[in-house]
Motif scaffolding. Structure first.
Motif, PDB file in Angstrom:
ATOM      1  N   TYR A 156       0.466  -1.016   0.135  1.00 20.00           N
ATOM      2  CA  TYR A 156       0.044  -0.144   0.368  1.00 20.00           C
ATOM      3  C   TYR A 156       1.195   1.330  -0.283  1.00 20.00           C
ATOM      4  O   TYR A 156       1.830   1.686   0.609  1.00 20.00           O
ATOM      5  CB  TYR A 156      -1.224   0.084   0.967  1.00 20.00           C
ATOM      6  CG  TYR A 156      -2.042   1.002   1.288  1.00 20.00           C
ATOM      7  CD1 TYR A 156      -2.821   0.608  -0.345  1.00 20.00           C
ATOM      8  CD2 TYR A 156      -1.223   1.734   1.838  1.00 20.00           C
ATOM      9  CE1 TYR A 156      -3.360   2.197  -0.038  1.00 20.00           C
ATOM     10  CE2 TYR A 156      -2.435   3.183   2.254  1.00 20.00           C
ATOM     11  CZ  TYR A 156      -3.623   3.268   0.951  1.00 20.00           C
ATOM     12  OH  TYR A 156      -4.202   4.730   1.341  1.00 20.00           O
ATOM     13  N   ASN A 157       0.558   1.976  -1.448  1.00 19.26           N
ATOM     14  CA  ASN A 157       1.490   2.688  -1.551  1.00 19.26           C
ATOM     15  C   ASN A 157       0.399   4.140  -1.783  1.00 19.26           C
ATOM     16  O   ASN A 157       0.183   4.537  -3.346  1.00 19.26           O
ATOM     17  CB  ASN A 157       2.235   3.415  -2.140  1.00 19.26           C
ATOM     18  CG  ASN A 157       3.303   5.008  -2.128  1.00 19.26           C
ATOM     19  OD1 ASN A 157       2.341   4.982  -2.528  1.00 19.26           O
ATOM     20  ND2 ASN A 157       4.726   4.473  -2.268  1.00 19.26           N
ATOM     21  N   SER A 158      -0.291   5.194  -0.614  1.00 18.28           N
ATOM     22  CA  SER A 158      -0.787   5.744  -1.400  1.00 18.28           C
ATOM     23  C   SER A 158      -0.473   6.582  -2.496  1.00 18.28           C
ATOM     24  O   SER A 158      -1.763   7.395  -3.280  1.00 18.28           O
ATOM     25  CB  SER A 158      -1.464   6.493  -0.183  1.00 18.28           C
ATOM     26  OG  SER A 158      -1.177   7.599   0.726  1.00 18.28           O
ATOM     27  N   ALA A 224       2.021  -3.739  -9.708  1.00 16.36           N
ATOM     28  CA  ALA A 224       3.472  -2.482 -10.373  1.00 16.36           C
ATOM     29  C   ALA A 224       2.988  -2.401 -11.027  1.00 16.36           C
ATOM     30  O   ALA A 224       3.560  -1.210 -12.069  1.00 16.36           O
ATOM     31  CB  ALA A 224       4.309  -2.944  -9.858  1.00 16.36           C
ATOM     32  N   TRP A 225       2.637  -3.237 -11.930  1.00 15.02           N
ATOM     33  CA  TRP A 225       1.706  -2.828 -13.501  1.00 15.02           C
ATOM     34  C   TRP A 225       0.234  -3.948 -13.642  1.00 15.02           C
ATOM     35  O   TRP A 225      -0.190  -4.839 -12.893  1.00 15.02           O
ATOM     36  CB  TRP A 225       2.834  -3.463 -14.581  1.00 15.02           C
ATOM     37  CG  TRP A 225       3.297  -4.766 -14.504  1.00 15.02           C
ATOM     38  CD1 TRP A 225       4.711  -5.043 -13.393  1.00 15.02           C
ATOM     39  CD2 TRP A 225       2.717  -5.833 -15.142  1.00 15.02           C
ATOM     40  NE1 TRP A 225       5.153  -6.648 -13.794  1.00 15.02           N
ATOM     41  CE2 TRP A 225       3.757  -6.677 -14.800  1.00 15.02           C
ATOM     42  CE3 TRP A 225       1.562  -5.948 -15.998  1.00 15.02           C
ATOM     43  CZ2 TRP A 225       3.695  -8.342 -14.925  1.00 15.02           C
ATOM     44  CZ3 TRP A 225       2.095  -7.575 -16.316  1.00 15.02           C
ATOM     45  CH2 TRP A 225       2.627  -7.847 -15.588  1.00 15.02           C
ATOM     46  N   GLY A 226      -0.319  -3.273 -14.971  1.00 15.12           N
ATOM     47  CA  GLY A 226      -1.497  -3.852 -15.227  1.00 15.12           C
ATOM     48  C   GLY A 226      -2.269  -3.812 -16.088  1.00 15.12           C
ATOM     49  O   GLY A 226      -1.377  -2.744 -17.210  1.00 15.12           O
TER      50      GLY A 226
END
Ligand SMILES: *[C@@H]1O[C@H](CO)[C@@H](O)[C@H](O)[C@H]1NC(C)=O
Ligand SMILES: *[C@@H]1O[C@H](CO)[C@@H](O)[C@H](O)[C@H]1NC(C)=O
Length: 268
Positions: A156-158, A224-226
């Motif tokens: 979690y990194n807002s 990290a990617w999608g």
């Protein structure tokens, strides 16, 4: 004499073999040639039939036309309505001329091998999509999820999530009506790209992208990617330029078609 010609022959076979292997396994010279998905209809046509001629003529037209535009469609009307074939290609908006033509030629050649004698086939490389079928899919919106892949979780990194959501939100809004062109967006270290297939209207494209973005948000949470490829549009994002071709969560749900994944056959 016969020994020499046999040797020459086997050298020739070896060369052909090595060339084939190197085409298949050489990491492609450009990322544009990277395989994304391929699929074939389960229906087959009879080899040597008028349908086969029409498929070949469509595929040839696609390759020839890719030099001059990033999207085009063709219809070959058969004397028997059953023999009518529809086809299209869509290059990534930033690939033009030679690059687009090269990508389409590569996709067509791989499609020919993968979907031998199939009534319909689709092949998506990073740089282009090629599709043909005997049912009218041209101009028809299709939000079937074809590929969904998520990278590893970032935790979690807002800040990162906020930036990612801003990038996705931008990709989902019209920017001057350029719906069918390749769109990119960057915020800090988050990059995103999106594109529709050129046969969709602006509103259908908008709808397709909205769907793809919604699914990316849900399925790829804090990844990290999608990558989300629906049948008629795609949206991809990555954080910090991280993007590998692994990842989890692949889905192939095109009913009546089959998709090979890493050598296994998934029939749906
Ligand atoms: C497509 O081709 C298959 C096999 O030849 C045939 O059964 C089917 O009816 C065709 N579909 C259309 C829409 O023509
Ligand atoms: C198919 O191509 C024709 C000729 O280029 C074009 O007029 C038509 O709008 C295209 N149809 C679709 C659905 O993209």
């Amino acid at each position: 004499m016969s020994v020499i010609s046999n040797r020459a022959l086997s050298m020739w076979s070896l060369c052909v073999f090595l060339l084939t292997v190197s085409i298949l396994i050489t990491p492609s010279t450009s990322a544009m040639d990277t395989f994304v998905y391929g699929g074939c209809s389960q229906l087959k046509y009879t080899p040597g039939s008028p349908y086969e001629n029409n498929v070949n003529s469509i595929l040839t037209s696609l390759v020839n036309s890719a030099m001059f535009s990033t999207y085009n469609n063709f219809t070959t009307i058969g004397s028997n309505p059953q023999d009518t074939v529809y086809g299209l290609f869509q290059c990534r908006g930033d690939l033009q001329g030679n690059d687009c033509a090269r990508c389409v030629a590569r996709a067509v050649s791989q499609l020919g091998t993968l979907c031998m004698d199939s009534c319909g086939g689709a092949f998506q490389l990073e740089g282009c999509l090629v599709k043909y079928d005997n049912s009218t899919f041209l101009g028809v919106e299709d939000k079937t999820v074809v590929v969904q892949k998520c990278g590893p979780s970032l935790g979690y990194n807002s800040d990162e999530l906020t930036r990612r959501d801003a990038v996705l939100a931008y990709l989902g809004t019209g920017d001057g009506g350029a719906y069918n062109t390749y769109r990119g967006s960057t915020s800090g270290d988050v990059q995103g790209v999106a594109q529709c297939v050129g046969d969709l209207s602006p509103s259908e494209c908008q709808d397709c992208l909205t769907d793809a973005i919604g699914q990316l948000r849900t399925d790829c949470g804090a990844a990290a990617w999608g990558d989300m490829y629906l049948a008629k549009c795609f949206v991809r994002f990555s954080v910090g330029g991280v993007h590998s071709h692994g990842g989890n969560g692949k889905r192939f749900r095109h009913s009546g078609w089959w998709f090979p994944i890493f050598g296994s056959l998934f029939v749906l």
